[in-house]
Enzyme design. Structure first.
Site, mmCIF file in Angstrom:
data_model
loop_
_atom_site.group_PDB
_atom_site.id
_atom_site.type_symbol
_atom_site.label_atom_id
_atom_site.label_comp_id
_atom_site.label_asym_id
_atom_site.label_seq_id
_atom_site.Cartn_x
_atom_site.Cartn_y
_atom_site.Cartn_z
ATOM 1 N N ASP A 85 3.434 5.912 2.191
ATOM 2 C CA ASP A 85 2.728 5.411 1.010
ATOM 3 C C ASP A 85 3.490 4.191 0.543
ATOM 4 O OD1 ASP A 85 0.334 6.011 -0.583
ATOM 5 O OD2 ASP A 85 1.733 5.823 -2.242
ATOM 6 N N SER A 116 -2.345 8.276 8.613
ATOM 7 C CA SER A 116 -2.888 7.050 8.016
ATOM 8 C C SER A 116 -4.128 6.629 8.795
ATOM 9 C CB SER A 116 -1.849 5.935 8.066
ATOM 10 O OG SER A 116 -2.425 4.714 7.645
ATOM 11 N N LYS A 139 8.755 -9.849 10.647
ATOM 12 C CA LYS A 139 8.443 -9.011 9.475
ATOM 13 C C LYS A 139 9.045 -7.618 9.661
ATOM 14 C CE LYS A 139 4.896 -6.576 6.913
ATOM 15 N NZ LYS A 139 3.501 -6.151 6.767
ATOM 16 N N ASN A 154 -4.964 3.360 8.288
ATOM 17 C CA ASN A 154 -4.762 1.915 8.161
ATOM 18 C C ASN A 154 -4.195 1.391 9.489
ATOM 19 O OD1 ASN A 154 -3.423 -0.564 7.711
ATOM 20 N ND2 ASN A 154 -3.142 -0.120 5.531
ATOM 21 N N ALA A 155 -5.028 0.630 10.220
ATOM 22 C CA ALA A 155 -4.642 0.175 11.556
ATOM 23 C C ALA A 155 -3.372 -0.670 11.514
ATOM 24 C CB ALA A 155 -5.783 -0.620 12.176
ATOM 25 N N HIS A 184 9.959 -3.493 3.997
ATOM 26 C CA HIS A 184 10.160 -2.242 3.263
ATOM 27 C C HIS A 184 9.975 -1.044 4.191
ATOM 28 C CE1 HIS A 184 6.107 -3.660 3.406
ATOM 29 N NE2 HIS A 184 5.562 -2.632 2.783
HETATM 30 P P1 IMP Z 1 -1.582 3.192 0.801
HETATM 31 O O1 IMP Z 1 -0.126 3.409 1.025
HETATM 32 O O2 IMP Z 1 -2.416 3.509 1.998
HETATM 33 O O3 IMP Z 1 -2.051 3.799 -0.468
HETATM 34 O O4 IMP Z 1 -1.832 1.632 0.628
HETATM 35 C C1 IMP Z 1 -0.810 0.741 0.548
HETATM 36 C C2 IMP Z 1 -1.375 -0.639 0.265
HETATM 37 O O5 IMP Z 1 -0.255 -1.439 -0.134
HETATM 38 C C3 IMP Z 1 -1.952 -1.306 1.491
HETATM 39 O O6 IMP Z 1 -3.327 -1.137 1.631
HETATM 40 C C4 IMP Z 1 -1.624 -2.766 1.181
HETATM 41 O O7 IMP Z 1 -2.530 -3.245 0.260
HETATM 42 C C5 IMP Z 1 -0.301 -2.694 0.469
HETATM 43 N N1 IMP Z 1 0.801 -2.813 1.443
HETATM 44 C C6 IMP Z 1 1.644 -1.840 1.859
HETATM 45 N N2 IMP Z 1 2.488 -2.296 2.788
HETATM 46 C C7 IMP Z 1 2.148 -3.577 2.989
HETATM 47 C C8 IMP Z 1 2.654 -4.575 3.862
HETATM 48 O O8 IMP Z 1 3.564 -4.393 4.678
HETATM 49 N N3 IMP Z 1 2.055 -5.766 3.756
HETATM 50 C C9 IMP Z 1 1.040 -6.044 2.904
HETATM 51 N N4 IMP Z 1 0.513 -5.145 2.098
HETATM 52 C C10 IMP Z 1 1.077 -3.924 2.124
#
Ligand code: IMP
Length: 204
Positions: free
Chosen positions: A78, A17, A184, A19-20, A189
């Site tokens: 994901d 990932s 949290k 995503n930080a 999830h």
């Molecule tokens: P991906 O799994 O990288 O395609 O992106 C998942 C997207 O779902 C994230 O960029 C957030 O927009 C949203 N998302 C997933 N998990 C969370 C969470 O724990 N909190 C808030 N948004 C979330």
């Protein structure tokens, strides 16, 4: 060797990932276990395009790509937000609703606007998380978690990431962004999917 041992005994897990926010939460969830973790960005790995239509399809795609490119075990997440009144949208497109600038104020506004357009009073929502583990030799495992709740408006709170300011988990009153990280992490999830992964892979 059994599949779970293959993963458990690997010296390093690459978190597939960029995503930080996710890497931080995953690092905290794996902290009690003796597994070294590194983010894909730190290892110079590219982000593959998420071409699948399901959370598990995209999680596997990301984990396989990172395992192939790094030669190490890769863990991908994901995840996304599903609104009942929107037939499950934004779902796998949750990140894309924020546009190329990853503008989540815009994404939250879009969700709220689309909900208003349905005229429905149903604000029920859930976050879904699918974790995929991939070994460079081809072994794979998948785990799914969820947390149910509802969408609130306007956004509240400054912690977390993504849609956290508009999601209140069932039975609670604070949004995910108003809760501290540990609160949290206890119910999210991602934590639900992780408890399944930990039971299957990390507990001998
Ligand atoms: P991906 O799994 O990288 O395609 O992106 C998942 C997207 O779902 C994230 O960029 C957030 O927009 C949203 N998302 C997933 N998990 C969370 C969470 O724990 N909190 C808030 N948004 C979330």
């Amino acid at each position: 060797m059994t599949v779970n041992r293959l993963f458990r005994e690997a010296p390093l897990w690459v978190i597939a990932s960029h995503n930080a926010g996710k890497i931080k939460e995953i690092g905290a969830l794996l902290a009690p276990y003796s597994i070294a973790v590194k983010g894909a960005g730190e290892m110079g790995l590219e982000e593959p395009e998420e071409t699948e239509k399901t959370f598990s399809g995209n999680a596997l795609l990301k984990a396989r790509a990172a395992a192939r490119a790094s030669g190490a075990v890769a863990l991908a997440d994901d995840s996304g937000l599903e609104l009942s009144a929107l037939g499950g949208d934004p779902g796998v497109y949750s990140a894309r609703w924020a546009g190329p600038g990853k503008d989540f104020a815009l994404a939250m506004q879009t969700v709220e606007q689309k909900l208003a357009e349905t005229g429905s009073a149903d604000r029920s929502a859930r976050f879904v998380c699918v974790l995929a583990l991939a070994h460079p030799d081809g072994a794979e495992m998948v785990f799914e978690g969820e947390v149910k709740g509802e969408l609130v408006w306007p956004p509240r709170g400054t912690s977390g990431f993504g849609y956290d300011p508009v999601f209140v988990p069932a039975g609670g009153s604070e949004t995910f962004a108003e809760m501290d990280a540990a609160a949290k992490t206890a119910i999210s999830h991602r934590a639900d999917a992780f408890s399944k992964l930990i039971a299957a892979v990390l507990q001998p």
